[in-house]
Write an enzyme that holds these catalytic residues in place. Structure first.
Site, short mmCIF file in Angstrom:
data_model
loop_
_atom_site.label_atom_id
_atom_site.label_comp_id
_atom_site.label_asym_id
_atom_site.label_seq_id
_atom_site.Cartn_x
_atom_site.Cartn_y
_atom_site.Cartn_z
N ASP A 1 -6.71 16.43 44.15
CA ASP A 1 -5.62 15.28 44.34
C ASP A 1 -6.04 14.22 45.12
O ASP A 1 -5.15 13.30 45.39
CB ASP A 1 -4.43 16.05 44.84
CG ASP A 1 -4.04 17.28 43.68
OD1 ASP A 1 -4.29 17.20 42.61
OD2 ASP A 1 -3.13 18.01 44.04
N CYS A 53 1.61 15.26 35.32
CA CYS A 53 0.64 14.12 35.09
C CYS A 53 -0.24 14.58 33.94
O CYS A 53 -0.90 15.68 33.70
CB CYS A 53 -0.21 14.03 36.42
SG CYS A 53 0.62 13.10 37.70
N ARG A 110 6.96 9.90 42.58
CA ARG A 110 7.15 11.19 42.18
C ARG A 110 6.61 12.22 43.63
O ARG A 110 6.97 13.11 43.65
CB ARG A 110 6.58 11.81 40.92
CG ARG A 110 6.96 11.36 39.69
CD ARG A 110 6.52 11.83 38.71
NE ARG A 110 5.98 13.06 39.01
CZ ARG A 110 4.61 13.50 38.69
NH1 ARG A 110 3.75 12.66 37.88
NH2 ARG A 110 4.08 14.71 39.11
N ARG A 116 -3.47 21.42 30.21
CA ARG A 116 -2.81 22.18 31.23
C ARG A 116 -2.17 23.48 30.98
O ARG A 116 -0.88 23.73 30.56
CB ARG A 116 -1.79 21.48 32.24
CG ARG A 116 -2.29 20.09 32.64
CD ARG A 116 -1.50 19.25 33.53
NE ARG A 116 -1.36 19.84 34.88
CZ ARG A 116 -0.76 19.22 35.86
NH1 ARG A 116 -0.09 18.19 35.85
NH2 ARG A 116 -0.49 20.14 37.14
N LYS A 160 4.48 18.09 48.95
CA LYS A 160 5.04 17.94 47.69
C LYS A 160 4.98 19.26 46.89
O LYS A 160 5.63 20.08 46.38
CB LYS A 160 4.64 16.95 46.90
CG LYS A 160 4.79 17.21 45.39
CD LYS A 160 4.02 16.01 44.57
CE LYS A 160 3.17 16.25 43.74
NZ LYS A 160 3.03 17.12 42.58
N ASN A 161 3.79 19.76 46.95
CA ASN A 161 3.30 20.90 46.06
C ASN A 161 3.76 22.22 46.54
O ASN A 161 3.82 23.34 45.92
CB ASN A 161 1.76 21.02 45.52
CG ASN A 161 1.49 19.81 44.53
OD1 ASN A 161 2.53 19.48 43.96
ND2 ASN A 161 0.14 19.46 44.51
C1 EPZ Z 1 -1.26 22.46 40.84
O1 EPZ Z 1 -1.36 22.27 39.66
C2 EPZ Z 1 -1.05 21.05 41.64
N1 EPZ Z 1 0.39 20.91 40.87
C3 EPZ Z 1 -1.89 20.00 41.04
O2 EPZ Z 1 -1.49 18.78 41.75
C4 EPZ Z 1 -3.36 20.18 41.60
O3 EPZ Z 1 -4.18 19.25 40.98
C5 EPZ Z 1 -3.73 21.55 40.91
O4 EPZ Z 1 -2.85 22.63 41.37
C6 EPZ Z 1 -5.17 21.97 41.47
O5 EPZ Z 1 -5.26 21.89 42.88
C7 EPZ Z 1 1.31 21.43 41.46
O6 EPZ Z 1 1.06 22.15 42.61
C8 EPZ Z 1 2.70 21.07 40.99
P1 EPZ Z 1 -3.80 24.70 38.45
P2 EPZ Z 1 -1.55 23.49 38.59
O7 EPZ Z 1 -3.25 26.06 37.46
O8 EPZ Z 1 -1.05 24.77 39.37
C9 EPZ Z 1 -6.67 25.88 34.65
C10 EPZ Z 1 -0.88 16.56 42.06
O9 EPZ Z 1 -1.35 15.40 42.01
N2 EPZ Z 1 -5.91 26.70 34.41
O10 EPZ Z 1 -4.45 25.26 39.69
O11 EPZ Z 1 -1.15 23.24 37.21
C11 EPZ Z 1 -6.39 24.25 34.50
O12 EPZ Z 1 -6.80 23.82 33.41
C12 EPZ Z 1 -1.10 17.44 41.24
O13 EPZ Z 1 0.00 16.75 43.18
C13 EPZ Z 1 -6.15 27.49 33.18
O14 EPZ Z 1 -7.02 27.22 32.48
O15 EPZ Z 1 -3.25 23.68 38.47
C14 EPZ Z 1 -7.46 23.76 35.65
O16 EPZ Z 1 -8.64 23.34 35.11
C15 EPZ Z 1 -1.66 17.12 39.72
N3 EPZ Z 1 -5.11 28.47 32.81
C16 EPZ Z 1 -7.54 24.67 36.64
O17 EPZ Z 1 -7.19 26.02 36.08
C17 EPZ Z 1 -4.11 28.47 33.53
O18 EPZ Z 1 -3.09 29.10 33.08
C18 EPZ Z 1 -6.73 24.76 37.98
O19 EPZ Z 1 -5.28 24.46 37.57
C19 EPZ Z 1 -3.57 27.97 34.62
C20 EPZ Z 1 -4.62 26.73 34.87
#
Ligand code: EPZ
Length: 420
Positions: A305, A117, A397, A122, A22-23
């Site tokens: 995840d 989610c 989803r 985020r 998916k991702n």
């Molecule tokens: C991706 O989300 C995945 N979603 C998420 O999967 C997954 O949980 C996550 O990566 C971590 O592996 C998709 O790929 C669509 P991040 P993403 O940016 O990219 C902080 C699922 O269940 N952060 O890696 O949004 C953030 O708050 C979903 O399939 C900032 O501070 O996650 C978090 O603590 C849910 N500033 C950490 O980084 C930013 O600009 C990691 O977030 C971006 C992120």
């Protein structure tokens, strides 16, 4: 709203096939709009609502899409808009990849802020930091991100946090930046590598994906290609955990075992047998496992995840387990649902303390988000009696045919279609 009705207590036996990730798919489909000529033929695309959502968004921008089972052909040569503002854009997280893709190709993107989610704050500050470093002006007004540049120019960008989304998004824009962009402290998830490989198949010049540093040499244009999405690490992990929880022996096909090492290691530590054979992984379990501690981390650490499905398994493991969720601040909403089934879970901030009980009992429970939904399905599979999982639109989803896959393994699970 549909629901899943499960009569629990049956061990799982047999084989299932894992779908495309998916991702990875939800990033590759927006990336496909960067091809100004030719058609992208993408295979192993999972049949899930998040993918359908991105497909509709691509069409709203002027792409022509043809879907055939698990593959999709995308012609992006006639895109006529850089504005993504439909309900689908607001509904899902990955729509933010359109910012990087449109900014790269057209030097302008107007994209409504994404949904996704409810697992904590985020932010997208790291995405914006990257776009600005490349020379774009980024503004957020009335819930909409506008990113614009006369030229994008390659530079060094060091991310403050390891972010999957920011790594991919800035890599998309940097593909069309003049000169060399170096991205440091990047995410190393398999889907980051998959998106880089897809971009390279279209003609990009990206090296280092899968390590801490990605180097992008800008190109002037991309063209269509043929590509196959990697198997879904999280879907595979979910079925591995279900097999361990229910007991039995399940072979999970079409996986990359290397991507599953952190999950395999925990299941082995708990007392399950996990064996690899080519692109298959087999989990054998008596169902009587011992508790372990988990800390979620960026890849190659234990993935956030699968934390929720894993927490269900830990509710019936012997002794005390402690989960520390280091990625998302609010990813234990399913704990209250597990408690309705007799689990002994105490949430303290970003930790969950789980004292194993001898059994769960069936109840009506809710899928509070995508992975929480999978956690509740596993809870239903191991519980005594009947469990109804409602709000399963979250599960749809991200998990293709979940009830059919579990049914094929011997579970008593049906989808009940309910009128709105
Ligand atoms: C991706 O989300 C995945 N979603 C998420 O999967 C997954 O949980 C996550 O990566 C971590 O592996 C998709 O790929 C669509 P991040 P993403 O940016 O990219 C902080 C699922 O269940 N952060 O890696 O949004 C953030 O708050 C979903 O399939 C900032 O501070 O996650 C978090 O603590 C849910 N500033 C950490 O980084 C930013 O600009 C990691 O977030 C971006 C992120």
């Amino acid at each position: 709203m549909d629901k899943l009705v499960i009569n629990g207590g049956k061990p799982l036996y047999g084989c299932i096939e894992i779908n495309g990730a998916k991702n990875a798919a939800v990033a590759i489909l927006p990336a496909a709009i960067m091809a100004s000529e030719g058609v992208c033929n993408i295979d192993n695309i999972p049949n899930i609502e998040d993918v359908h959502c991105i497909e509709r968004i691509n069409e709203s921008l002027g792409c022509t899409l043809v879907r055939d089972k698990n593959s999709v052909s995308i012609d992006s040569s006639k895109i006529n808009s850089v504005i993504a503002n439909t309900e689908d854009v607001r509904k899902m997280r990955a729509s933010y990849y359109l910012i990087g893709a449109l900014l790269g190709r057209f030097k302008k993107a107007v994209v409504e802020l994404p949904g996704g989610c409810p697992i904590g704050v985020r932010p997208i500050d790291q995405h914006i930091k990257g776009f600005e470093a490349l020379g774009a002006k980024v503004e957020i007004k009335h819930g909409c991100v506008t990113a614009e540049a006369d030229r994008l120019i390659g530079t060094n960008i060091f991310f403050d946090v390891v972010s999957v989304g920011a790594t991919i998004n800035v890599m998309l824009a940097a593909t069309f930046a003049e000169g060399v962009t170096t991205l440091e402290n990047v995410a190393k998830e398999p889907h980051v590598v998959d998106v880089a490989n897809f971009l390279n198949s279209m003609g990009a010049n990206i090296k280092g994906a899968g390590t801490d540093v990605i180097r992008v040499v800008g190109v002037e244009s991309l063209k269509g290609c043929s590509y196959s999405v990697i198997p879904d690490q999280i879907e595979a992990g979910t079925y591995m955990i279900a097999a361990a929880a229910c007991g039995g022996e399940v072979t999970i096909q079409n996986v990359i075992p290397k991507h599953l090492e952190s999950i395999s290691a925990k299941l082995i530590e708990m007392g399950a047998e996990v064996t690899e054979d080519g692109d298959c992984i087999t989990v054998k379990s008596s169902g009587n496992l011992k508790g372990v501690n988990i800390k979620t981390q960026p890849y190659p650490g234990f993935p956030t995840d699968v934390q929720q499905p894993m927490s269900t398994l830990l509710t019936v493991a012997q002794g005390r387990s402690i989960i520390n969720e280091s990625i998302w601040e609010s990813r234990f909403k399913h704990a209250d649902e597990l408690k309705k089934m007799g689990a002994n879970v105490k949430v303290e901030g970003r930790s969950a303390i789980i004292d194993g009980v001898s059994k769960l009992t069936g109840a009506i429970v809710k899928a509070t988000d995508l992975r929480a939904g999978a956690a509740m399905v596993i809870a239903g599979l191991i519980a005594e009696g009947t469990t109804e999982v409602v709000s399963i639109e979250h599960i749809d989803r991200g998990y293709p045919n979940i009830e059919e896959k579990f049914h094929a393994l011997g579970a008593d699970i049906i989808r009940v279609f309910c009128a709105e």
